[in-house]
Scaffold this motif. Structure first.
Motif, short mmCIF file in Angstrom:
data_model
loop_
_atom_site.label_atom_id
_atom_site.label_comp_id
_atom_site.label_asym_id
_atom_site.label_seq_id
_atom_site.Cartn_x
_atom_site.Cartn_y
_atom_site.Cartn_z
N GLY A 176 11.13 -27.69 28.26
CA GLY A 176 9.95 -26.87 28.51
C GLY A 176 9.27 -26.44 27.22
O GLY A 176 8.04 -26.42 27.12
N ILE A 177 10.09 -26.10 26.21
CA ILE A 177 9.52 -25.72 24.91
C ILE A 177 8.79 -26.90 24.28
O ILE A 177 7.70 -26.74 23.72
N PRO A 227 1.67 -30.74 23.95
CA PRO A 227 0.93 -30.96 25.19
C PRO A 227 0.08 -32.23 25.09
O PRO A 227 -0.21 -32.71 23.98
N LYS A 274 7.34 -29.41 25.83
CA LYS A 274 6.08 -29.62 26.54
C LYS A 274 5.02 -28.64 26.07
O LYS A 274 3.83 -28.96 26.03
N THR A 275 5.46 -27.44 25.68
CA THR A 275 4.51 -26.46 25.14
C THR A 275 4.08 -26.85 23.73
O THR A 275 2.89 -26.72 23.38
N LEU A 276 5.03 -27.36 22.93
CA LEU A 276 4.71 -27.74 21.55
C LEU A 276 3.89 -29.02 21.47
O LEU A 276 3.07 -29.19 20.56
#
Length: 332
Positions: free
Chosen positions: A162-163, A169, A165-167
């Motif tokens: 999840g981290i 995108p 995917k945030t870093l």
């Protein structure tokens, strides 16, 4: 194909040994104890073949020696390399010779007598049943502990995914002169592939790709550091000449990375500066060639020889390694 499968098998065995070498004994002791109890049964089973007549002390010692022999092999299999199996096999000779000497000493010194068949058989049966129950309980404890550890690791990987995917995108960016689209899909839950684009105050855009050597969480963490360092460096570009933006970025990353990574890790890099007038500068560091496609023309391979980022502190990325693509981009 056979060669590739053999290399994969060797690699998997290497990972197996590395994994169990790193597991603390506090997690492995139930497995060791379960194996000891399970193979101690073979020592008691020998008493059954002797119709239960083996003296109790000798039967118990036989069980203990059998259990310790099994422990030796499981320790070699989980903590040492395969060549130690030969050493363990050879070591059994003095072990069992010593066991025979101890039994002979006990029999002669304490005048141990054979046990009645009925009593000896009942004793062997009860001990075997207890050893089965204890070994089963220990195996269950080990499996439950490994399951909890696997569940914890899975949760951490999901969080790291999840981290990431945030870093990293997906990128969908439009400027008056360019359209940029990018996406990174790691093969594992976490990977070291980075795609990013930053619009600068002067109207230009810097887009870059970075690939961290390795896979997994370690590469993903370093990838996040690269992105933060790159964006921080690009904030300072307003005070430098536009032509030096990419070399300056690569030099900054090359200075920062060695202090925050393992020695064997590094990053390949491909960067583009997209200017408002339609011109493009690019710079590469150990990255595969750029494939430039144009309608009604052959695909062009654009490359530049250079060290990867973070491998050495000394290399400087001179300005001439940043190439100009004005002619190429004007024909898109």
């Amino acid at each position: 194909m056979a060669f590739s499968l053999r290399k994969l098998s060797i690699k998997n065995r290497t990972k197996h040994f590395q994994y169990y070498k790193s597991v603390p004994f506090s997690r492995l002791w139930p497995l060791y104890a379960a194996v000891f109890c399970l193979f101690a049964i073979t020592g008691i089973f020998g008493d059954i073949f002797n119709l239960g007549r083996t003296p109790y002390v000798v039967a118990i010692l036989n069980a203990v020696f059998s259990g310790f022999t099994a422990l030796m092999y499981i320790h070699v299999g989980m903590r040492l390399t395969p060549r130690f199996f030969l050493h363990a096999t050879l070591l059994q000779i003095p072990i069992w010779l010593g066991f025979g000497a101890i039994v002979s000493f006990l029999m002669s010194h304490f005048h141990l007598q054979p046990v009645p068949t009925a009593s000896g058989t009942r004793f062997a049966g009860v001990v075997m049943l207890l050893l089965v129950i204890v070994s089963y309980s220990l195996f269950i404890r080990f499996v439950r502990g490994e399951g909890q550890e696997s569940f914890r690791i899975q949760n951490e990987l999901e969080l790291a995914h999840g981290i990431q995917k945030t870093l990293v995108p997906p990128i969908a960016l439009r400027t008056p002169q360019f359209e940029l689209y990018g996406r990174s899909d790691p093969s594992d839950k976490v990977g070291g592939d980075l795609v990013d684009a930053v619009q600068l105050d002067d109207g230009s855009t810097v887009a870059y790709l970075a690939d961290i050597a390795g896979h997994g969480l370690q590469a993903g963490i370093l990838m996040g550091m690269v992105k933060i360092a790159a964006r921080t460096a690009l904030l300072d570009t307003c005070s430098i000449e536009p032509r030096t933006v990419l070399p300056s970025l690569m030099e900054r990353l090359n200075r920062v990375l060695p202090g925050v990574k393992e020695p064997q890790m590094y990053a390949t890099f491909a960067g583009f500066r997209l200017n408002p007038d339609g011109s493009v500068f690019y710079a590469l560091a150990a990255h595969p060639p750029i494939l430039h496609y144009r309608a009604h023309a052959e695909v062009e391979h654009i490359s530049a020889e250079q060290f990867p980022l973070g491998l050495f502190r000394s290399p400087v990325f001179p300005r001439h390694l940043q190439r100009w693509l004005r002619v190429i981009c004007s024909s898109l």
